[in-house]
Scaffold this active site. Structure first.
Site, short mmCIF file in Angstrom:
data_model
loop_
_atom_site.label_atom_id
_atom_site.label_comp_id
_atom_site.label_asym_id
_atom_site.label_seq_id
_atom_site.Cartn_x
_atom_site.Cartn_y
_atom_site.Cartn_z
CB SER A 17 0.47 -1.97 9.73
OG SER A 17 -0.52 -2.59 8.93
CG ASN A 51 -4.30 -3.81 7.47
OD1 ASN A 51 -5.43 -3.87 7.93
ND2 ASN A 51 -3.88 -2.79 6.72
CB THR A 52 0.79 -7.36 10.70
OG1 THR A 52 1.14 -7.15 9.34
CG2 THR A 52 1.60 -8.52 11.27
CG PHE A 108 3.45 -5.47 6.55
CD1 PHE A 108 3.01 -4.17 6.35
CD2 PHE A 108 3.95 -5.80 7.81
CE1 PHE A 108 3.07 -3.22 7.35
CE2 PHE A 108 4.02 -4.85 8.83
CZ PHE A 108 3.58 -3.57 8.60
CE LYS A 154 3.06 5.43 8.31
NZ LYS A 154 3.14 5.11 6.87
CG ASN A 163 -4.47 -0.76 3.47
OD1 ASN A 163 -3.81 -1.76 3.77
ND2 ASN A 163 -4.26 0.43 4.03
CG ASN A 196 0.34 2.93 9.71
OD1 ASN A 196 -0.29 2.78 8.66
ND2 ASN A 196 1.36 2.16 10.04
#
Length: 361
Positions: A183, A185-186, A122, A224, A118, A253
């Site tokens: 994460s 993805n940011t 967010f 996390k 993925n 994560n």
């Protein structure tokens, strides 16, 4: 489990002609309707909840198997999770500002590998919208964790105030707070795992928690962490957490690695983003084991990542996890994975099995 895999899962996987995010949204709509039906929800809680009470960080959990963040970002189905047998639910990750996330498609299944890739970014309605939804919702029948992250358009140097805004907005509705700095993805987010940046962030959050609590016990804060950190980096992170009174860690994560993917799914695995599911099982478990050893068992750990079966959950507990979380395992294995995991925990607890020694080099 077999009934889910033979009947329900094929239907869900066909929803949206293979679009995994459309299937996810459809499932959440169904569960949101269940959440709103009090009598049905309460009946399912009686049917599916397996009692295995445990107290972690002063919070009494009806059982130690919870829903991982990412499944219910906006708290749309909070009443449904205890009805599926979960002992707690972590919603989010939510940001101070509403944001659409990255362009679709951004969620990909790898059924042979029992994994997902993925790059959601967010996507959520924002902290204020979540607070309004939780204020209007009936009481949740289990502890609620809220995962907070950095808004994408906020520069790293302003990240502390961005997290603080989410904390202040959502604090009244949480039993614990999860700080997502891992994460992939940011852009730039994982730089907040560096010791100096993390220390500034955690110092501000723990101080604000004490201020809001006003003499009462503040909500526990969990950090996390990424599965891609070296042991040295994890050790430094743990030192920062200890210095700032952080309650515990969530390990882990999603990963940027692609080990353990079925060769037939290599093209999907090549998509950018974080991978979750079965390929993370051993990696996350060994990080839990390492954290447990490094902290001499004194820091609570929520084991997350690759918990696909009851045996995986039991192995997480054996490694030193106080609680475990499930997401991909729910999608691939169905709700029975939750009940089976709790039953395994009860049998394990009856035998008083201690965490095993670390085998990581």
């Amino acid at each position: 489990m077999m009934l889910y895999q033979k009947l329900a899962r094929p239907v869900l996987f066909r929803v949206g002609r293979g679009d995994a995010e459309t299937a996810h949204e459809t499932t959440l709509r169904w569960l949101s309707r269940l959440s709103a039906q009090r009598q049905t929800r309460n009946a399912l809680i009686k049917l599916n909840q397996v009692s295995a009470p445990v107290t972690v960080c002063g919070i009494p959990f009806p059982n130690p198997v919870g829903l991982a963040a990412g499944m219910d970002k906006n708290g749309a189905a909070i009443g449904a999770w205890p009805a599926l047998g979960f002992g707690f639910a972590e919603i989010g990750t939510v940001t101070a500002r509403p944001q659409p996330g990255n362009p679709r498609p951004r969620l990909y299944r790898m059924p042979k590998s029992e994994a997902f890739v993925n790059r959601m970014g967010f996507n959520n309605d924002g902290a204020q919208a979540l607070a309004a939804r939780l204020a209007a919702a009936p009481p949740v029948n289990c502890p609620l964790g809220i995962s907070i992250g950095k808004s994408k358009d906020v520069p790293l140097e302003a990240a502390v105030e961005d997290y603080l805004h989410s904390m202040r907005t959502l604090y009244p509705f949480a039993d614990y707070l999860a700080v997502n700095v891992s994460s992939p993805n940011t852009p730039g987010l994982r730089r907040l795992q560096d010791a100096e940046a993390l220390g500034q962030l955690l110092g501000a959050l723990t101080a604000e928690g004490e201020r809001i609590a006003a003499g009462r016990r503040p909500h526990p804060v969990f950090v996390k962490i990424a599965p891609d950190l070296t042991e040295s980096a994890i050790g430094q992170l743990l030192e920062v957490c200890h210095a700032h009174g952080v309650s515990g860690v969530i390990a882990t994560n999603t990963t940027l690695g692609r080990d353990g993917v079925d060769p037939d799914e290599g093209a999907v695995a090549a998509q950018p983003g974080g991978m979750s599911g079965r390929p993370l099982t051993a990696v996350s478990r060994e990080i839990v084991r390492f954290v447990h050893r490094e902290t001499a068992g004194r820091m609570p750990i929520i084991g997350s990542g690759g918990v696909m079966t009851a045996a995986d959950a039991e192995a997480m507990f054996d490694a030193g996890a106080s609680l475990v979380q499930i997401y991909s395992g729910l999608v691939y294995g169905g709700p029975s994975v939750v009940r089976r995991s709790v039953r395994r925990y009860k049998r394990r607890s009856a035998g008083h099995r201690a965490p095993q020694a670390s085998h990581r080099s």
